[in-house]
Design a protein around this motif. Structure first.
Motif, PDB file in Angstrom:
ATOM      1  N   THR A  92       6.838  -2.154   5.265  1.00 43.04           N
ATOM      2  CA  THR A  92       5.432  -2.463   5.453  1.00 43.04           C
ATOM      3  C   THR A  92       4.988  -3.372   4.383  1.00 43.04           C
ATOM      4  O   THR A  92       5.796  -3.613   3.095  1.00 43.04           O
ATOM      5  N   ASP A  93       3.841  -4.112   4.226  1.00 41.07           N
ATOM      6  CA  ASP A  93       3.008  -4.457   3.122  1.00 41.07           C
ATOM      7  C   ASP A  93       3.106  -3.757   1.702  1.00 41.07           C
ATOM      8  O   ASP A  93       3.376  -4.230   0.702  1.00 41.07           O
ATOM      9  N   ALA A  94       2.960  -2.605   1.997  1.00 43.95           N
ATOM     10  CA  ALA A  94       2.968  -1.435   0.791  1.00 43.95           C
ATOM     11  C   ALA A  94       4.032  -1.600   0.131  1.00 43.95           C
ATOM     12  O   ALA A  94       4.441  -1.433  -0.882  1.00 43.95           O
ATOM     13  N   ASP A  95       5.355  -1.438   0.984  1.00 44.08           N
ATOM     14  CA  ASP A  95       6.693  -1.610   0.297  1.00 44.08           C
ATOM     15  C   ASP A  95       6.924  -2.939  -0.432  1.00 44.08           C
ATOM     16  O   ASP A  95       7.542  -2.978  -1.359  1.00 44.08           O
TER      17      ASP A  95
ATOM     18  N   GLU B 148       4.608  -4.731  -1.825  1.00 44.98           N
ATOM     19  CA  GLU B 148       3.834  -4.922  -3.040  1.00 44.98           C
ATOM     20  C   GLU B 148       4.444  -4.024  -4.153  1.00 44.98           C
ATOM     21  O   GLU B 148       4.386  -4.328  -5.121  1.00 44.98           O
ATOM     22  N   ALA B 149       4.868  -2.567  -3.435  1.00 46.12           N
ATOM     23  CA  ALA B 149       5.843  -1.821  -4.628  1.00 46.12           C
ATOM     24  C   ALA B 149       7.049  -2.630  -5.234  1.00 46.12           C
ATOM     25  O   ALA B 149       7.067  -2.527  -6.482  1.00 46.12           O
TER      26      ALA B 149
ATOM     27  N   SER C 243       7.396  -5.754  -5.634  1.00 53.83           N
ATOM     28  CA  SER C 243       6.792  -7.209  -6.326  1.00 53.83           C
ATOM     29  C   SER C 243       6.413  -6.483  -7.752  1.00 53.83           C
ATOM     30  O   SER C 243       6.611  -7.258  -8.718  1.00 53.83           O
TER      31      SER C 243
ATOM     32  N   SER D 114       7.790   4.069  -2.294  1.00 47.81           N
ATOM     33  CA  SER D 114       6.777   3.742  -1.348  1.00 47.81           C
ATOM     34  C   SER D 114       7.411   4.264   0.167  1.00 47.81           C
ATOM     35  O   SER D 114       6.339   4.625   0.910  1.00 47.81           O
ATOM     36  N   GLN D 115       8.593   4.361   0.544  1.00 48.05           N
ATOM     37  CA  GLN D 115       9.043   4.642   1.646  1.00 48.05           C
ATOM     38  C   GLN D 115       8.809   6.405   1.814  1.00 48.05           C
ATOM     39  O   GLN D 115       8.227   6.834   2.977  1.00 48.05           O
TER      40      GLN D 115
ATOM     41  N   ARG E  35       6.407   8.042   1.042  1.00 51.98           N
ATOM     42  CA  ARG E  35       4.892   8.432   1.267  1.00 51.98           C
ATOM     43  C   ARG E  35       4.880   8.188   2.556  1.00 51.98           C
ATOM     44  O   ARG E  35       3.770   8.743   3.372  1.00 51.98           O
ATOM     45  N   ARG E  36       5.763   7.755   3.498  1.00 50.50           N
ATOM     46  CA  ARG E  36       5.760   7.622   5.037  1.00 50.50           C
ATOM     47  C   ARG E  36       6.699   8.481   5.425  1.00 50.50           C
ATOM     48  O   ARG E  36       6.917   8.485   6.895  1.00 50.50           O
TER      49      ARG E  36
END
Length: 374
Positions: free
Chosen positions: A10-13, A15-16, A18, A246-247, A249-250
Motif C-alpha cells: 500500500t501507499d503506507a508501505d 511511505e515507510a 521512503s 508497516s505490513q 499493522r495489517r
C-alpha cells in the motif's frame, strides 16, 4: 495468469520505505529494533530479524548447536530448506512421516524415529495450520532435544490459544512476497530462551561479540570486537524492516481476508467429486498461507496442466524433500514416508492472497469444477 500468491503493498508501505531511505540508516539501525519489537508482539516472545526464511532456519539450527553427529528429525512435506540447512551444518536428517489429514509432522512417527543422537525435532506448520506441539514437546523432552517450529506459513496462527512463536524452543518465520506478510526477502527467529536468542543474534551478525563482559581480551580499545563462534551476515536492512513493520499493522486484516476466502472455498467446493478439501482442527486458529486441495483418482497432473492452461496459477507444495537429487545421492530412497508421498501425489494449491477478488475466486472454482467434471 492469476498467481497462487501475491503481496499486498500500500501507499503506507511505500511511505515507510521512503522514510527509511531518507534516514541516516539503511541497515543495522533503529528500524531493525522496531521491527523485532513489532514481531515479538505477534509471536509472543523475543525475535531476531534475518535476511530470509532459509537464513532463519540456518540461524536457528546454529543457535541450537546442531552439527556433525547430531540427528535432526523433520518432515519431508516442506520446502527443501527445512532439512537442507541442518544438513549444511553437518547433521544427519531423519525424515518422519506426516499426519494423513493435515500433512504436518506426525508425533507418533517422530517418537518411533528418535535415538540417543536426536538433538532437534523440526516441525512445519503446513499451509498455516500449526503442528501438534504439545505432543511433539513430550517427545522432544523425552530425549532432551530442541523443538523447532518452521512457521514460514504460520505467523499470526495460534495453537490452543497460544501464538505461533511461543510454542517451540526456536521458531522461524519467512517474509517472502507470497507469505502472510512481506519484507521482499526476509525472515526471523523467535525463541522463548534468552540464551538461544543471544546465540541467534550473534550468528546472524557474523558471530561478532561486542559485550565486554564476554570478551576474551576486554582491555583492548573501544573499537575491539571478537568472534567466538563462526557466524554469517544474515542481517535484514532497515529499509526492509520498515516495510515489515508497516505490513504487521495489517496482519489482522490479512488474516481475516484469508480466513474468509478459505471459508468461501470450503463452501463453493463442498461435494465436488474427485476433490478433497483441507481440514482445520478445532484447537487451532490458522492463518491460511495456502489452500491445499487433494485431486483424487490420479488426476493431479492433468488438473494442474489444464488449470495452468486456463490461466489459473495453481502450484504444488511440496516435492518430498528426500526425492531431491541432493538427498537421493546421500542414500535416501522413495517409499520412506507413505503418507507424505500419497499427499504429494494429490496436492494442488489454489490461489489464495489478500487481494484475490470474489470474481477471480469464482473463476478458480468454476474452472476447477469444469476440469474435474469433464
Amino acid at each position: 495468469m492469476l498467481p497462487y500468491g501475491r503481496q499486498n503493498v500500500t501507499d503506507a508501505d511505500l511511505e515507510a520505505v521512503s522514510a527509511a531511505l531518507r534516514s541516516d540508516w539503511l541497515t543495522t539501525g533503529p528500524r531493525v529494533d522496531d521491527f523485532e519489537r513489532d514481531l515479538a508482539a505477534v509471536a509472543g516472545t523475543g525475535c531476531v530479524a534475518v535476511s530470509s526464511g532459509t537464513a532463519a532456519l540456518h540461524t536457528a539450527y546454529a543457535a541450537a548447536g546442531i552439527g556433525p553427529g547430531a540427528e535432526v528429525i523433520t518432515t519431508p512435506m516442506t520446502f527443501y530448506a527445512t532439512a537442507g540447512t541442518a544438513s549444511m551444518l553437518g547433521a544427519t536428517v531423519v525424515f518422519a512421516d506426516v499426519e494423513e489429514d493435515t500433512a504436518n509432522l506426525d508425533p507418533y512417527a517422530v517418537e518411533a524415529a528418535v535415538t540417543s543422537r536426536t538433538r532437534a525435532i523440526a516441525a512445519v506448520d503446513y499451509a498455516g495450520h500449526p503442528a501438534e506441539y504439545d505432543a511433539l514437546r513430550k517427545v522432544a523432552d523425552s530425549v532432551d532435544a530442541v523443538l523447532i517450529a518452521d512457521a514460514a506459513h504460520a505467523i499470526g496462527s495460534a495453537y490452543r490459544g497460544r501464538p505461533v512463536g511461543s510454542l517451540a524452543d526456536l521458531t522461524t518465520f519467512s517474509f517472502f512476497p507470497t507469505k502472510n506478510l512481506t519484507t521482499g526477502e526476509g525472515g526471523a527467529v523467535a525463541s522463548t530462551d534468552p540464551e538461544l536468542l543471544r546465540r541467534a543474534r550473534e550468528f546472524r551478525t557474523v558471530g561478532l561479540v561486542r559485550d565486554r563482559s564476554r570478551m576474551r581480551y576486554p582491555d583492548e580499545g573501544a573499537w575491539h570486537q571478537e568472534v567466538h563462534e563462526f557466524g554469517l551476515n544474515y542481517r535484514l536492512p532497515d529499509v526492509l524492516c520498515a516495510l515489515g513493520s508497516s505490513q504487521l499493522r495489517r496482519l489482522a486484516a490479512f488474516k481475516a481476508r484469508r480466513a474468509w476466502l478459505s471459508a468461501r472455498y470450503d463452501e463453493l467446493l463442498a461435494g465436488v467429486p474427485g476433490l478433497r478439501l483441507p481440514v482445520t482442527r478445532a484447537h487451532v486458529d490458522p492463518m491460511r498461507h495456502l489452500y491445499p486441495v487433494r485431486i483424487l483418482d490420479g488426476r493431479r497432473r492433468e488438473v494442474f496442466d489444464r488449470m495452468r492452461a486456463a490461466g489459473i496459477g495453481v502450484q504444488v507444495n511440496y516435492i518430498p524433500v528426500y526425492w531431491h537429487p541432493v538427498y537421493e545421492d546421500l542414500g535416501y530412497r522413495r517409499g520412506m514416508c507413505p503418507n507424505t508421498e500419497a499427499f504429494y501425489a494429490e496436492e494442488l494449491s489454489l490461489p489464495l492472497f489478500h487481494d484475490l477478488s470474489d470474481g477471480d475466486q469464482e473463476r478458480v472454482v468454476e474452472t476447477l469444477r469444469t476440469v474435474l467434471e469433464s
